[in-house]
Design a protein around this motif. Structure first.
Motif, short mmCIF file in Angstrom:
data_model
loop_
_atom_site.label_atom_id
_atom_site.label_comp_id
_atom_site.label_asym_id
_atom_site.label_seq_id
_atom_site.Cartn_x
_atom_site.Cartn_y
_atom_site.Cartn_z
N GLY A 18 0.78 -1.22 0.00
CA GLY A 18 0.00 0.00 0.00
C GLY A 18 0.82 1.27 0.00
O GLY A 18 0.48 2.23 -0.68
N ALA A 19 1.91 1.29 0.75
CA ALA A 19 2.63 2.55 0.92
C ALA A 19 4.15 2.40 0.81
O ALA A 19 4.87 3.38 0.91
CB ALA A 19 2.28 3.16 2.27
N GLY A 20 4.63 1.18 0.63
CA GLY A 20 6.07 1.00 0.59
C GLY A 20 6.67 1.14 1.98
O GLY A 20 5.97 1.04 2.98
N ALA A 21 7.96 1.39 2.02
CA ALA A 21 8.65 1.57 3.30
C ALA A 21 9.64 2.71 3.18
O ALA A 21 10.27 2.89 2.14
CB ALA A 21 9.38 0.29 3.71
N ASP A 22 9.76 3.50 4.23
CA ASP A 22 10.74 4.57 4.25
C ASP A 22 12.14 3.98 4.20
O ASP A 22 12.40 2.91 4.76
CB ASP A 22 10.60 5.41 5.52
N GLU A 23 13.02 4.72 3.55
CA GLU A 23 14.41 4.31 3.52
C GLU A 23 14.94 4.29 4.95
O GLU A 23 14.65 5.18 5.75
CB GLU A 23 15.21 5.32 2.68
N GLY A 24 15.66 3.28 5.30
CA GLY A 24 16.19 3.18 6.65
C GLY A 24 15.28 2.47 7.64
O GLY A 24 15.64 2.27 8.77
N VAL A 25 14.07 2.10 7.21
CA VAL A 25 13.15 1.37 8.08
C VAL A 25 13.17 -0.09 7.66
O VAL A 25 12.94 -0.42 6.50
CB VAL A 25 11.71 1.92 7.98
N ASP A 26 13.47 -0.96 8.60
CA ASP A 26 13.52 -2.40 8.33
C ASP A 26 12.25 -3.04 8.87
O ASP A 26 12.15 -3.34 10.05
CB ASP A 26 14.75 -3.01 9.00
N LEU A 27 11.28 -3.25 7.98
CA LEU A 27 10.02 -3.87 8.41
C LEU A 27 10.22 -5.33 8.81
O LEU A 27 9.35 -5.90 9.46
CB LEU A 27 8.97 -3.77 7.31
N ASP A 28 11.33 -5.93 8.42
CA ASP A 28 11.61 -7.31 8.80
C ASP A 28 12.18 -7.41 10.21
O ASP A 28 12.30 -8.50 10.75
CB ASP A 28 12.56 -7.97 7.80
N GLY A 29 12.50 -6.28 10.81
CA GLY A 29 13.05 -6.27 12.16
C GLY A 29 11.95 -6.41 13.19
O GLY A 29 10.80 -6.73 12.89
N ASP A 30 12.31 -6.15 14.43
CA ASP A 30 11.37 -6.25 15.55
C ASP A 30 10.56 -4.95 15.63
O ASP A 30 10.98 -3.98 16.26
CB ASP A 30 12.13 -6.48 16.85
N ILE A 31 9.41 -4.93 14.96
CA ILE A 31 8.61 -3.71 14.86
C ILE A 31 7.31 -3.79 15.65
O ILE A 31 6.52 -2.85 15.62
CB ILE A 31 8.28 -3.38 13.39
N LEU A 32 7.06 -4.87 16.34
CA LEU A 32 5.77 -5.07 17.00
C LEU A 32 5.38 -3.91 17.91
O LEU A 32 4.20 -3.56 17.97
CB LEU A 32 5.77 -6.37 17.81
N ASP A 33 6.33 -3.32 18.61
CA ASP A 33 6.00 -2.27 19.57
C ASP A 33 6.49 -0.89 19.13
O ASP A 33 6.62 0.02 19.94
CB ASP A 33 6.56 -2.64 20.94
N THR A 34 6.73 -0.74 17.83
CA THR A 34 7.17 0.54 17.28
C THR A 34 5.96 1.27 16.70
O THR A 34 5.20 0.69 15.94
CB THR A 34 8.23 0.31 16.17
N ASP A 35 5.79 2.54 17.07
CA ASP A 35 4.68 3.32 16.54
C ASP A 35 4.75 3.38 15.02
O ASP A 35 5.83 3.49 14.44
CB ASP A 35 4.71 4.75 17.08
N PHE A 36 3.56 3.34 14.40
CA PHE A 36 3.51 3.44 12.94
C PHE A 36 4.18 4.71 12.45
O PHE A 36 4.84 4.71 11.41
CB PHE A 36 2.06 3.36 12.44
N GLU A 37 4.02 5.80 13.20
CA GLU A 37 4.65 7.07 12.81
C GLU A 37 6.17 6.93 12.76
O GLU A 37 6.81 7.44 11.84
CB GLU A 37 4.24 8.16 13.80
N GLU A 38 6.75 6.24 13.74
CA GLU A 38 8.20 6.01 13.75
C GLU A 38 8.63 5.14 12.57
O GLU A 38 9.77 5.23 12.11
CB GLU A 38 8.63 5.34 15.05
N LEU A 39 7.72 4.30 12.10
CA LEU A 39 8.01 3.45 10.94
C LEU A 39 7.82 4.21 9.62
O LEU A 39 8.09 3.67 8.56
CB LEU A 39 7.10 2.21 10.95
#
Length: 89
Positions: A18-39
């Motif tokens: 839907g939106a891709g990923a920001d450069e420098g953001v690793d969606l394959d990492g431990d993101i469960l408790d990371t705010d969507f805004e930070e992602l």
């Protein structure tokens, strides 16, 4: 209505489609408790994400689902709760 479970892997796929990923953001990492805004996902991207979840799973999400659940962990729990309610109805 769907009998599928909403998982982190599904969320990652939907976010990327839907939106891709920001450069420098690793969606394959431990993101469960990371705010969507930070992602890097702002309101428009989250609206697209909600629409994709609704279409794929045949459910209707509350307008404030991301406000109430600002992390992937919270969203996954909310979507799965909605899926259970849909199945019980």
């Amino acid at each position: 209505m769907s009998d599928k479970e909403f998982t982190l892997e599904v969320l990652r796929r939907i976010l990327l489609e839907g939106a891709g990923a920001d450069e420098g953001v690793d969606l394959d990492g431990d993101i469960l408790d990371t705010d969507f805004e930070e992602l890097g996902y702002e309101s428009l991207a989250l609206l697209e994400t909600a629409g994709r979840i609704e279409r794929e799973y045949g459910i209707a999400l509350d307008d404030d689902v991301f406000t109430d659940n600002p992390t992937p962990r919270g969203l996954i729990a909310a979507v799965n709760a909605q899926l259970r309610e849909s199945l019980a109805a």
